[in-house]
Design a protein around this motif. Structure first.
Motif, PDB file in Angstrom:
ATOM      1  N   GLU A   1      -8.155  -4.322   9.550  1.00 41.85           N
ATOM      2  CA  GLU A   1      -9.726  -3.876   9.305  1.00 41.85           C
ATOM      3  C   GLU A   1      -9.520  -2.318   8.777  1.00 41.85           C
ATOM      4  O   GLU A   1      -8.549  -1.508   8.937  1.00 41.85           O
ATOM      5  CB  GLU A   1     -10.422  -3.983  10.696  1.00 41.85           C
ATOM      6  CG  GLU A   1     -10.555  -5.211  11.515  1.00 41.85           C
ATOM      7  CD  GLU A   1     -11.245  -5.143  12.682  1.00 41.85           C
ATOM      8  OE1 GLU A   1     -12.117  -4.267  12.828  1.00 41.85           O
ATOM      9  OE2 GLU A   1     -11.036  -6.295  13.405  1.00 41.85           O
ATOM     10  N   PHE A   2     -10.708  -2.165   8.262  1.00 40.78           N
ATOM     11  CA  PHE A   2     -11.025  -1.034   7.675  1.00 40.78           C
ATOM     12  C   PHE A   2     -12.016  -0.129   8.439  1.00 40.78           C
ATOM     13  O   PHE A   2     -13.132  -0.816   8.536  1.00 40.78           O
ATOM     14  CB  PHE A   2     -11.362  -0.919   6.192  1.00 40.78           C
ATOM     15  CG  PHE A   2     -11.542   0.487   5.652  1.00 40.78           C
ATOM     16  CD1 PHE A   2     -10.764   1.235   5.081  1.00 40.78           C
ATOM     17  CD2 PHE A   2     -12.977   0.868   5.404  1.00 40.78           C
ATOM     18  CE1 PHE A   2     -11.050   2.737   4.645  1.00 40.78           C
ATOM     19  CE2 PHE A   2     -13.283   2.067   4.982  1.00 40.78           C
ATOM     20  CZ  PHE A   2     -12.451   2.921   4.519  1.00 40.78           C
TER      21      PHE A   2
ATOM     22  N   SER B   1     -12.459  -1.172  -2.065  1.00 43.85           N
ATOM     23  CA  SER B   1     -13.488  -2.239  -2.376  1.00 43.85           C
ATOM     24  C   SER B   1     -13.006  -3.595  -2.702  1.00 43.85           C
ATOM     25  O   SER B   1     -13.139  -4.759  -1.865  1.00 43.85           O
ATOM     26  CB  SER B   1     -14.499  -1.858  -3.233  1.00 43.85           C
ATOM     27  OG  SER B   1     -15.013  -0.506  -3.024  1.00 43.85           O
ATOM     28  N   ASP B   2     -11.776  -3.553  -3.445  1.00 42.57           N
ATOM     29  CA  ASP B   2     -11.092  -4.756  -3.788  1.00 42.57           C
ATOM     30  C   ASP B   2     -10.373  -5.484  -2.739  1.00 42.57           C
ATOM     31  O   ASP B   2     -10.013  -6.706  -2.868  1.00 42.57           O
ATOM     32  CB  ASP B   2     -10.530  -4.606  -5.267  1.00 42.57           C
ATOM     33  CG  ASP B   2     -11.235  -4.355  -6.223  1.00 42.57           C
ATOM     34  OD1 ASP B   2     -12.553  -4.594  -6.117  1.00 42.57           O
ATOM     35  OD2 ASP B   2     -10.829  -3.956  -7.284  1.00 42.57           O
TER      36      ASP B   2
ATOM     37  N   ASP C   1      -8.875  -8.216   3.332  1.00 45.16           N
ATOM     38  CA  ASP C   1      -8.210  -9.364   2.889  1.00 45.16           C
ATOM     39  C   ASP C   1      -6.425  -9.021   2.716  1.00 45.16           C
ATOM     40  O   ASP C   1      -5.923  -8.208   1.941  1.00 45.16           O
ATOM     41  CB  ASP C   1      -8.517  -9.617   1.433  1.00 45.16           C
ATOM     42  CG  ASP C   1      -7.903 -10.846   0.688  1.00 45.16           C
ATOM     43  OD1 ASP C   1      -6.948 -11.487   1.256  1.00 45.16           O
ATOM     44  OD2 ASP C   1      -7.995 -10.975  -0.664  1.00 45.16           O
ATOM     45  N   LEU C   2      -5.780  -9.641   3.634  1.00 45.69           N
ATOM     46  CA  LEU C   2      -4.508  -9.361   3.678  1.00 45.69           C
ATOM     47  C   LEU C   2      -3.624  -9.711   2.420  1.00 45.69           C
ATOM     48  O   LEU C   2      -2.475  -9.410   2.599  1.00 45.69           O
ATOM     49  CB  LEU C   2      -3.681  -9.930   4.939  1.00 45.69           C
ATOM     50  CG  LEU C   2      -4.436  -9.519   6.235  1.00 45.69           C
ATOM     51  CD1 LEU C   2      -3.767 -10.264   7.381  1.00 45.69           C
ATOM     52  CD2 LEU C   2      -4.303  -8.010   6.356  1.00 45.69           C
TER      53      LEU C   2
ATOM     54  N   TRP D   1      -5.076  -3.678  -0.840  1.00 44.43           N
ATOM     55  CA  TRP D   1      -4.893  -3.448   0.511  1.00 44.43           C
ATOM     56  C   TRP D   1      -3.463  -3.282   0.846  1.00 44.43           C
ATOM     57  O   TRP D   1      -3.084  -2.427   1.776  1.00 44.43           O
ATOM     58  CB  TRP D   1      -5.665  -4.402   1.443  1.00 44.43           C
ATOM     59  CG  TRP D   1      -5.611  -4.112   2.791  1.00 44.43           C
ATOM     60  CD1 TRP D   1      -5.145  -5.052   3.736  1.00 44.43           C
ATOM     61  CD2 TRP D   1      -6.036  -3.179   3.612  1.00 44.43           C
ATOM     62  NE1 TRP D   1      -5.333  -4.523   5.020  1.00 44.43           N
ATOM     63  CE2 TRP D   1      -5.842  -3.341   5.014  1.00 44.43           C
ATOM     64  CE3 TRP D   1      -6.759  -2.111   3.127  1.00 44.43           C
ATOM     65  CZ2 TRP D   1      -6.346  -2.345   5.987  1.00 44.43           C
ATOM     66  CZ3 TRP D   1      -7.417  -1.022   4.205  1.00 44.43           C
ATOM     67  CH2 TRP D   1      -6.921  -1.270   5.462  1.00 44.43           C
ATOM     68  N   ARG D   2      -2.672  -4.151   0.436  1.00 47.31           N
ATOM     69  CA  ARG D   2      -1.120  -4.154   0.772  1.00 47.31           C
ATOM     70  C   ARG D   2      -0.662  -2.785   0.339  1.00 47.31           C
ATOM     71  O   ARG D   2       0.068  -2.332   0.910  1.00 47.31           O
ATOM     72  CB  ARG D   2      -0.567  -5.520   0.151  1.00 47.31           C
ATOM     73  CG  ARG D   2      -0.944  -6.746   0.835  1.00 47.31           C
ATOM     74  CD  ARG D   2      -0.504  -8.026   0.067  1.00 47.31           C
ATOM     75  NE  ARG D   2       1.167  -8.140   0.158  1.00 47.31           N
ATOM     76  CZ  ARG D   2       1.594  -8.966   1.247  1.00 47.31           C
ATOM     77  NH1 ARG D   2       0.687  -9.594   2.113  1.00 47.31           N
ATOM     78  NH2 ARG D   2       2.870  -8.983   1.186  1.00 47.31           N
ATOM     79  N   LYS D   3      -0.836  -2.559  -0.990  1.00 49.20           N
ATOM     80  CA  LYS D   3      -0.220  -1.247  -1.509  1.00 49.20           C
ATOM     81  C   LYS D   3      -0.699   0.020  -0.513  1.00 49.20           C
ATOM     82  O   LYS D   3       0.077   0.721  -0.382  1.00 49.20           O
ATOM     83  CB  LYS D   3      -0.629  -0.788  -3.048  1.00 49.20           C
ATOM     84  CG  LYS D   3      -0.304   0.084  -3.621  1.00 49.20           C
ATOM     85  CD  LYS D   3      -0.539   0.101  -5.096  1.00 49.20           C
ATOM     86  CE  LYS D   3       0.003   1.370  -5.816  1.00 49.20           C
ATOM     87  NZ  LYS D   3      -0.836   2.359  -5.365  1.00 49.20           N
TER      88      LYS D   3
END
Length: 918
Positions: free
Chosen positions: A72-73, A86-87, A103-104, A109-111
Motif C-alpha cells: 500500500e501507498f 500513479s502508474d 499493483d505488485l 512500484w517494484r522499482k
C-alpha cells in the motif's frame, strides 16, 4: 579499547540478528532511542529517524529495522502523482487506513520498492519490516493469484539485491512457502487483543481467528523462524499488557503489546522502566532557562535519577506517555494558557492513561470537570481575614528548609471534594471553608504558592519537601538511579578554567602573567586533570593585545603541553550575551561590560568566528594535532541558542558552562542547586556543575578570598545527599591576588584530602550524557538491563532494593556503601544488574582512583580486570579471604584490614590484571 567495543557490538548484533528475544516498534517522531535500544530489534518509521539515530541504536547493541509498506501507498491520488507512482496504483483503496492498494506487478512500484530498500540500507538500517504483504487480497479475486506471484518474485528479488538486509515479514503467509530462508522473522498482529481500524476500537480476538493462524504458525516454528506477536491495548491497561505479554511469551511468541498507532513504548519480553519526567512550563513567563521549575526543581529531579524533558505548554506532544514517562510536572503561575481547551484536553488524556501529574506553584486549570476528576474544586471566593491551621502533613510541608508559617497572599481558592481521590496535606480553615493548597492523590498532586517557596530578596527556601512531594505525587518507585557524582566509590572531581584574565599580572614578585602564575602555582603542583581554555581575543595576534601575543602564546603552549591538561576554547571575543536581542528585553537588563570584548575591527559578534574560528586558531597555533581542542566553555551569560549549540557539536566541541549552583552556609537552600542539563533542539547544553569564583567574590570586586565559599558548596552538596562531585571552576584572574591565591591553595588541598576520582571535563560530560540518556528495563528474571549510559559507570541504589548479585549480574564490579548512598560500580555501559537481599561474598571492587574498563568474574574468587587513567592506580577490594594481584605476570601485594585489601600499582593503565582471593 574502541576496537574491542566495536567487536563486542558486532558480536552482540550478530546474535540479535540471528534470533531476537525482544522486539519493539516506534512509528512516531522523536523515537526514544535509549529506551528502544533495550530491545534486540527496533523497528522505526524512517521518516522520523535520522542516520545518527540509526547509528546510535547500533552502537547500543540494538538492530534497527526500517518500516516499508509493500502492498500500500500512504496517501491519495495527488500524493501518488507528486511521487511519480500513479502508474503503480491499483483501482482499490483501503479506506480504513486512508491508503492506496498498489499493483505488485507494476514496474514503477517494484522499482520504487527496490530502490527504497537500497536507500534504507545506505542510511544504516540492518533490516526492513515489510508491512501490508497481504493487501493484494483486497483486489478483485481474478487478480489475486497474479498479485501473489508478483509479491513472491518481488521479495525474492529484494533479498537477492540486498543480501545484507534482514527481511522481517508482517504475515505474508501466502508467499512464505515459496521463499525459504528469506524471512528473518515473521510478525503476526492481534493474537488475543486487536484493534479494529474501521470502528476505532479495541477488540478481543475470536478463537476462530487463532485457529486459522495455527497451521501457519506451526510451519514457521518447524522451520525455526522467530514469530513476533503484536497485540494492542489502551495505554492505561499496563497491568493487562504485562499479563498479555507473559501469556504470549509462554505460547512461544516474541511479544510486544502496544497501542495501534505504534507511538508509545509497549511491553515485550522485557519492560522499560519509565525514567523520564516531563516538565511543562509557560512560554509567556519566559524562556526555559528562566523558569523556576527548571532552575529550582530540575537538579533535584536529576538527583532522583530521572531524565527531564521540558515542554512549553503551547507545544505538547499528542501521543501516549504511558510506559515512557513516569509523570508530568507542571510549573506555571500565569493561569490557564491561551488555548486552555486544548491544554485541559491534554491533561484529561494524561489522567485517562494514568500518568500522574504534579502541579507546583500555580494551578493553570479552571475547568470544573477536570478538577472534579482530581477530587478538587475551586471555591466561590478567595480567603478573607486570618485563617487557622486545621492540619498539615509534616513529611511534606514545613520540615524541610523553611518552617510552616500561615500565608494568605495569593492563596488559591481550592479545596478537596473527594478524600478517596485526593488527600489534603495542608488545610487552612477560614470563612467556614477549607482551603487546601497542598494535596496528593493517585492522579498526582498540587503544591501551590504561597506554600512552595519562601521568597526573600534574591534568596529563597523550600517550604515543601520537594523530594518527598514529587515522589509521593508521582508515585515514583525506588530505582537504580544513574549517578554522575561518584565513580568507583569515589567522589568525582573536575577542574576547568575559563580563559578570562590570562593577560592580567599577578601581584607576586616578578608580576608574571596570570596564565604563567596559574600554571606554576595550581596546574603543575596538584595531581588533578585540568581542562583549560583561552580567549583568542586576549592571547592572539588578532585580539585586543596583538603586541603581547609573542609573550602570551608561548605560555598558553606550555599550559596545553602539560600532560594533565586538556585543551578547550573560551571563544574569540568572549560574548557577554549569546542571545543579546532576548537578553536586552529582560527587566532590569544592563550591559555592564558591553556585549563582547572591544577587539579593534570586530564590531559585531560572528558566532562561527567565536566557535569555529577560535577552535582553529588554538589548534593551529597553541597545541598539536595529537592534542586538539576538546570542548568549548561558553562565556558571559553562557546561554547560547539551539543553533549555536548545534554549531559547536557540528564542530566537534561538546560544551559546558552556565547555571549558577552556589550553596553557602549563609544561604544553604537547595533552591540554589541548578540542573546540570538544558536540552535544546540543537543538542544538550551542560551547565557548570558548580559556579565559578566570580559569583563568590561579587563579580571580582571582593573580598578576593570569597571563593572560600565553594568549600561550603562542596560540603552542602555532599550532605545529607551527594548532589554534586567536587567541581572546581575558576578563571585565570584567581592567580592574581594574594588573597585569591591563598584561597585557591586551600581549595585544592581540601579536594586532595577527599581522595576523589579526577576527570577531565570532556570525560565528565560523557557521564552527563549518560545521566540524560540512560534507560532501565526489567527483564523476565527480575534483573535490570541498562542501555544508553555512555560514559556513566555508577548507579545509586535505595537500600530497600538490596545489593548487587555479582554472580547473576554482568558488567558490575562492586558496591560501596556510604552515608550518602549505596553506589554500584559498573565496568560496561551495557550492564545487567541483578539484586539480592544481602551483600554478595564474592571479591568486589570497593573503590578506585581511575576509571574502570573491565571487571569479569572467572570463578567464585577470581577476577580479570582493567583500568584506564592518567595517574598511578590505587584501588581496594572487599573480600573475606586473602587477595593478591598480578599484572602481565608480575605479582603485586596489597595491604589487608577489616575485610578490605588495598593495592597501589605504579602504572596508569592496566589491561590484563588478575585478582585472586582465597
Amino acid at each position: 579499547m574502541a576496537r574491542s567495543i566495536g567487536l563486542a557490538v558486532l558480536l552482540f548484533a550478530s546474535v540479535a540478528l540471528a534470533k531476537p528475544s525482544s522486539v519493539a516498534f516506534w512509528y512516531a517522531d522523536q523515537p526514544p532511542l535509549a529506551e528502544l535500544a533495550q530491545f534486540d530489534w527496533a523497528v522505526l518509521e524512517p521518516g522520523h529517524a535520522s542516520a545518527a539515530d540509526v547509528s546510535y541504536l547500533k552502537t547500543q547493541g540494538s538492530v534497527p529495522f526500517a518500516y516499508l509498506s509493500v502492498g500500500e501507498f500512504d496517501g491519495d491520488a495527488t500524493d501518488l502523482a507528486s511521487t511519480g507512482l500513479s502508474d503503480g496504483a491499483s483501482s482499490v483503496r483501503n479506506d480504513a487506513w486512508s491508503s492506496q492498494v498498489m499493483d505488485l506487478g507494476s514496474p514503477v512500484w517494484r522499482k520504487h520498492l527496490l530502490e527504497r530498500a537500497t536507500e534504507l540500507r545506505q542510511q544504516g538500517y540492518d533490516g526492513l519490516f515489510l508491512d501490508t504483504l497481504d493487501s493484494f487480497q483486497m483486489q478483485a479475486e481474478d487478480q489475486r493469484d497474479a498479485q501473489r506471484q508478483a509479491l513472491a518474485s518481488l521479495l525474492a528479488e529484494m533479498h537477492r539485491r540486498e543480501p545484507g538486509l534482514k527481511l522481517f515479514f508482517n504475515r505474508g503467509f501466502e508467499v512464505l512457502p515459496e521463499l525459504p530462508g528469506v524471512a528473518s522473522a515473521v510478525a503476526v498482529e492481534s493474537i488475543h487483543s486487536g484493534w479494529d481500524a474501521a470502528s476505532s476500537r479495541y477488540r478481543e480476538v475470536p478463537q476462530e481467528d487463532r485457529e486459522w493462524l495455527q497451521p501457519h504458525l506451526e510451519k514457521l516454528r518447524a522451520q525455526g523462524t522467530p514469530i513476533v506477536a503484536i497485540d494492542y491495548l489502551p495505554p492505561e491497561s499496563r497491568d493487562q499488557a504485562r499479563a498479555l505479554a507473559a501469556r504470549l511469551k509462554a505460547e512461544g511468541f516474541i511479544p510486544y503489546v502496544t497501542t495501534p498507532a505504534l507511538d508509545s513504548l509497549g511491553v515485550g519480553a522485557l519492560e522499560v522502566q519509565p525514567r523520564r519526567l516531563a516538565l511543562v512550563y509557560d512560554p509567556r513567563e519566559g524562556d526555559l532557562e528562566l523558569n523556576p521549575g527548571h532552575i529550582h526543581l530540575g537538579g533535584l529531579l536529576e538527583y532522583l535519577g530521572y531524565r527531564i524533558d521540558y515542554w512549553p505548554s503551547d507545544s505538547l506532544p499528542q501521543r501516549p506517555l504511558k510506559g515512557l514517562y513516569a509523570g508530568v510536572v507542571i510549573w506555571m503561575t500565569s493561569g490557564p494558557p491561551e488555548a486552555s481547551d486544548a491544554f485541559d484536553a491534554w491533561l484529561d488524556a494524561r489522567v485517562d492513561e494514568q500518568v500522574p501529574i504534579a502541579f507546583l506553584a500555580g494551578l493553570p486549570v479552571d475547568n470544573d470537570s477536570l478538577l472534579q476528576r482530581l477530587g478538587m474544586r475551586t471555591l466561590s471566593q478567595p480567603l478573607r481575614g486570618t485563617p487557622t491551621l486545621e492540619s498539615h502533613d509534616r513529611t511534606l510541608v514545613g520540615s524541610f528548609e523553611a518552617p510552616l508559617t500561615i500565608r494568605t497572599r495569593d492563596l488559591p481558592a481550592l479545596t478537596v471534594t473527594d478524600p478517596q481521590r485526593t488527600t489534603a496535606a495542608l488545610v487552612l480553615q477560614g470563612d467556614g471553608r477549607r482551603y487546601v493548597p497542598v494535596a496528593t492523590g493517585p492522579w498526582g498532586g498540587v503544591a501551590l504558592a504561597p506554600y512552595v517557596l519562601e521568597e526573600a530578596l534574591d534568596h529563597r527556601r523550600w517550604i515543601i519537601d520537594p523530594f518527598a512531594f514529587v515522589q509521593r505525587a508521582l508515585g515514583l518507585p525506588p530505582l537504580p538511579s544513574p549517578d554522575a557524582t561518584t565513580e568507583n566509590g569515589r567522589r568525582i572531581a573536575t577542574v576547568h578554567i575559563d580563559g578570562d584574565g590570562f593577560v592580567s599580572r599577578a601581584e607576586v614578585p616578578g608580576t608574571p602573567y596570570a596564565g604563567q602564575q596559574v600554571l606554576e602555582d595550581f596546574i603543575k603542583p596538584y595531581p588533578f586533570l585540568t581542562s583549560v581554555s583561552v580567549i583568542e581575543g586576549e592571547v592572539g595576534p588578532k585580539g585586543m593585545y596583538p603586541h603581547l601575543a609573542r609573550e602570551l602564546e608561548p605560555i598558553a603552549r606550555k599550559i596545553f603541553a602539560d600532560s594533565k591538561v586538556e585543551v578547550a576554547s573560551h571563544t574569540f571575543s568572549h560574548p557577554f550575551f549569546w542571545q543579546p536581542d532576548k537578553a536586552s528585553q529582560r527587566e532590569g537588563f544592563e550591559a555592564q561590560y558591553g556585549y563582547k570584548m572591544a577587539i579593534p575591527g570586530y564590531d559585531k559578534v560572528d558566532l562561527r568566528r567565536e566557535v569555529v574560528g577560535t577552535r582553529d586558531y588554538i589548534n593551529e597555533r597553541l597545541t598539536t594535532s595529537d592534542k586538539p581542542v576538546k570542548m568549548i566553555f561558553w562565556s558571559g551569560d553562557a546561554l547560547p541558542d539551539a543553533a549555536t549549540i548545534k554549531l559547536a557539536y557540528d564542530s566537534g566541541l561538546p560544551n559546558v558552562n552556565g547555571g549558577n549552583t552556589a550553596l553557602t552556609k549563609a544561604f544553604p537552600s537547595l533552591t540554589g542547586l541548578y540542573p546540570l542539563i538544558r536540552p535544546t533542539s540543537g543538542g544538550v547544553h551542560y551547565y557548570a556543575p558548580i559556579i565559578n569564583e566570580n559569583v563568590y567574590t561579587n563579580l571580582w570586586t571582593g573580598p578576593y578570598y570569597g571563593f572560600r565559599g565553594v568549600l561550603d558548596t562542596f560540603e552542602l552538596t555532599d550532605q545529607p545527599r551527594r548532589l554534586r562531585g567536587l567541581h572546581l571552576y575558576y578563571h585565570f584572574y584567581s592567580g592574581t591576588k594574594q588573597a585569591s591565591i591563598r584561597t585557591m591553595h586551600e581549595i585544592y588541598r581540601t579536594m586532595l584530602k577527599q581522595q576523589p576520582l579526577s576527570l577531565w571535563m570532556s570525560d565528565y560530560v560523557t557521564r552527563l550524557e549518560g545521566l540524560h540518556q540512560a534507560s532501565l528495563a526489567k527483564r523476565a528474571d527480575g534483573a535490570w538491563q541498562l542501555r544508553g549510559l555512555n560514559g556513566l559507570r555508577t548507579l545509586r541504589l535505595d537500600p530497600a532494593l538490596g545489593w548487587p548479585d555479582l554472580a547473576r549480574s554482568r558488567g558490575v564490579a562492586g558496591v560501596r556503601d556510604l552515608p550518602q548512598g549505596r553506589y554500584v560500580h559498573l565496568s560496561d555501559p551495557n550492564a545487567v544488574l541483578a539484586l539480592r537481599a544481602t551483600r554478595d561474598p564474592r571479591p568486589a571492587l570497593e573503590e578506585a582512583n581511575l576509571p574502570l574498563s573491565g571487571w569479569s568474574y572467572r570463578g567464585e574468587n577470581q577476577v580479570a580486570f582493567s583500568f584506564r587513567g592518567d595517574m598511578p592506580l590505587h584501588f581496594s577490594v572487599r573480600a573475606s579471604g586473602t587477595c593478591r594481584v598480578t599484572v602481565a605476570g608480575k605479582p603485586y601485594h596489597g595491604q589487608g584490614a577489616n575485610g578490605l585489601w588495598n593495592f597501589e600499582l605504579p602504572m596508569k593503565q592496566v589491561r590484563d590484571g588478575q585478582l585472586v582471593c582465597n
